[in-house]
Enzyme design. Structure first.
Site, short mmCIF file in Angstrom:
data_model
loop_
_atom_site.label_atom_id
_atom_site.label_comp_id
_atom_site.label_asym_id
_atom_site.label_seq_id
_atom_site.Cartn_x
_atom_site.Cartn_y
_atom_site.Cartn_z
N ASP A 113 6.67 34.90 -15.09
CA ASP A 113 6.93 35.17 -13.11
C ASP A 113 5.33 35.67 -12.56
O ASP A 113 4.53 35.88 -13.50
CB ASP A 113 7.93 36.49 -12.69
CG ASP A 113 8.03 36.54 -10.84
OD1 ASP A 113 8.95 36.24 -10.95
OD2 ASP A 113 6.76 37.04 -10.20
N HIS A 119 4.01 36.81 -10.61
CA HIS A 119 3.79 38.59 -10.74
C HIS A 119 4.04 39.80 -11.36
O HIS A 119 4.82 39.37 -13.00
CB HIS A 119 4.73 39.85 -9.41
CG HIS A 119 4.82 38.62 -8.10
ND1 HIS A 119 5.28 37.37 -7.66
CD2 HIS A 119 3.68 39.50 -6.93
CE1 HIS A 119 4.99 37.63 -6.51
NE2 HIS A 119 4.00 37.53 -5.97
N ASP A 152 7.97 31.15 -9.29
CA ASP A 152 6.71 31.22 -8.53
C ASP A 152 4.97 31.52 -8.62
O ASP A 152 4.43 31.11 -8.02
CB ASP A 152 6.71 32.95 -7.23
CG ASP A 152 7.07 33.45 -8.41
OD1 ASP A 152 6.84 33.60 -9.64
OD2 ASP A 152 7.51 35.25 -8.36
N HIS A 205 10.55 44.49 -10.82
CA HIS A 205 9.85 44.91 -10.54
C HIS A 205 10.39 46.57 -10.59
O HIS A 205 9.94 47.69 -9.95
CB HIS A 205 9.00 44.65 -9.05
CG HIS A 205 7.91 43.42 -8.52
ND1 HIS A 205 6.83 43.92 -9.93
CD2 HIS A 205 8.32 42.39 -8.08
CE1 HIS A 205 6.47 42.31 -9.15
NE2 HIS A 205 7.32 41.38 -8.67
#
Length: 336
Positions: A188, A190, A277, A153
């Site tokens: 991931d 996200h 995740d 991120h």
């Protein structure tokens, strides 16, 4: 196969963070890497210490003012430093701002605080990734960077999503500098918004991300399928957003599409932003994958006829993290 690790990750202890106006304990705790390190040993990987490659590879990805901000910010007398207000105008930056003003410029949220040991932990997470990339450059076909904090991120001039330096992007750029074209796939849960920001206009790096749709999910603003790359790199960004309760079958179809596109770039090496995740039990509550899906992906990646670098991102279910990571790594190395 070798894994790279650094115990300095323990210096980063975010404590309580704020997400959506609600205070909660940070999920990025040192026990995450303890579980992953146990998985590495169960899978039979050799563990190496990180080597310091200096700050130049970091500056090849992040702006100087952002790196200076991180290095100088160790919290306040009241605790970790986090934004109190957000400045969104790129041209508004002032070098004479206070630390909390710079936090509001460089940090995208309040789940990414800067504490006393955050910079050292983030710096050495990047060195873990660079050490693993150096193994690939030296001829290793497989390597695993056990990074904490995660990185995907973090963009050129910002951090967020509990990430500070973009470990995978730093490693990918180092590899591209010496080997030529590189592909990077983010699995991931996200969207890898920071990685997309970094490589948006880079014709040497293909970036693909498969993730839960950002419609109502972090990072909210990016990760839509019509984001395909800047003018110098059209089509070199591929986003594959998935519905909230997507399970193994649909996810693996998306993974295959991303892998095929990444290989079509004809890369000299493949980097994987490896998050666990998307697992159904993960507190990120994004997708509904089982350990079988991670075993399948590990097997497919392990059979590729090109160097593959794994860079650790998310994965927060401490009850299952060791097991799913062992499953993935054993399949990746051909032992599962």
């Amino acid at each position: 196969m070798k894994a790279v690790y650094c115990d300095r990750h323990r210096l980063h202890s975010p404590g309580t963070v704020v997400e959506g106006g609600v205070a909660r304990p940070s999920r990025d705790v040192p026990a995450r890497l303890d579980a992953l390190l146990r998985a590495v040993r169960r899978a039979g990987l050799a563990v190496l210490d990180a080597v310091d490659h200096g700050s130049a590879p970091l500056a090849a990805v992040h702006t100087g003012r952002y790196l200076d901000f991180l290095a100088a910010s160790e919290g306040t007398e009241h605790g970790p430093l986090a934004p109190a207000i957000f400045e969104t105008r790129p041209d508004a930056y002032r070098p004479d701002w206070s630390p909390i003003a710079k936090a509001g410029y460089h940090l995208r949220d309040q789940i990414t605080p800067l504490g006393e040991g955050t910079w050292q932990a983030a710096y050495w997470a990047a060195q873990v990734a660079l050490t693993a990339a150096a193994l690939i450059r030296a001829g290793e076909r497989r390597a695993y960077a056990l990074c904490r904090p995660s990185g995907h991120h973090a963009g050129r001039d910002f951090g967020g999503g509990a990430t500070y330096l973009n470990n995978a992007a730093i490693a990918a750029r180092a590899l591209a500098t010496s080997l030529g074209r590189v592909s990077l796939i983010d699995i991931d849960v996200h969207h890898g918004n920071g990685t997309q920001d970094i490589f948006w206009e880079d014709p040497n790096v293909f970036f693909a991300s498969l993730h839960r749709s950002p419609a109502g999910y972090y990072p909210h603003l990016t990760g839509f399928s019509d984001e395909t790359g800047g003018q110098p790199a059209p089509g070199l960004t591929l986003n594959h957003p998935l519905a909230e309760r997507t399970g193994d079958a649909a996810y693996l179809m998306a993974f295959t599409a991303c892998l095929d596109a990444a290989l079509a770039h004809r890369p000299a090496a493949l980097v994987i932003s490896l998050g666990f995740d998307a697992l159904a039990s993960d507190p990120a509550r994004g997708l509904q994958l089982t350990a079988d899906a991670f075993g399948t992906m590990g097997n497919r990646l392990g059979q590729l006829d090109l160097p593959v670098l794994l860079v650790q991102e998310g994965g927060y279910d401490l009850a299952t993290l060791e097991q799913v990571a062992t499953r993935f790594l054993s399949a990746f190395t051909g032992d599962g």
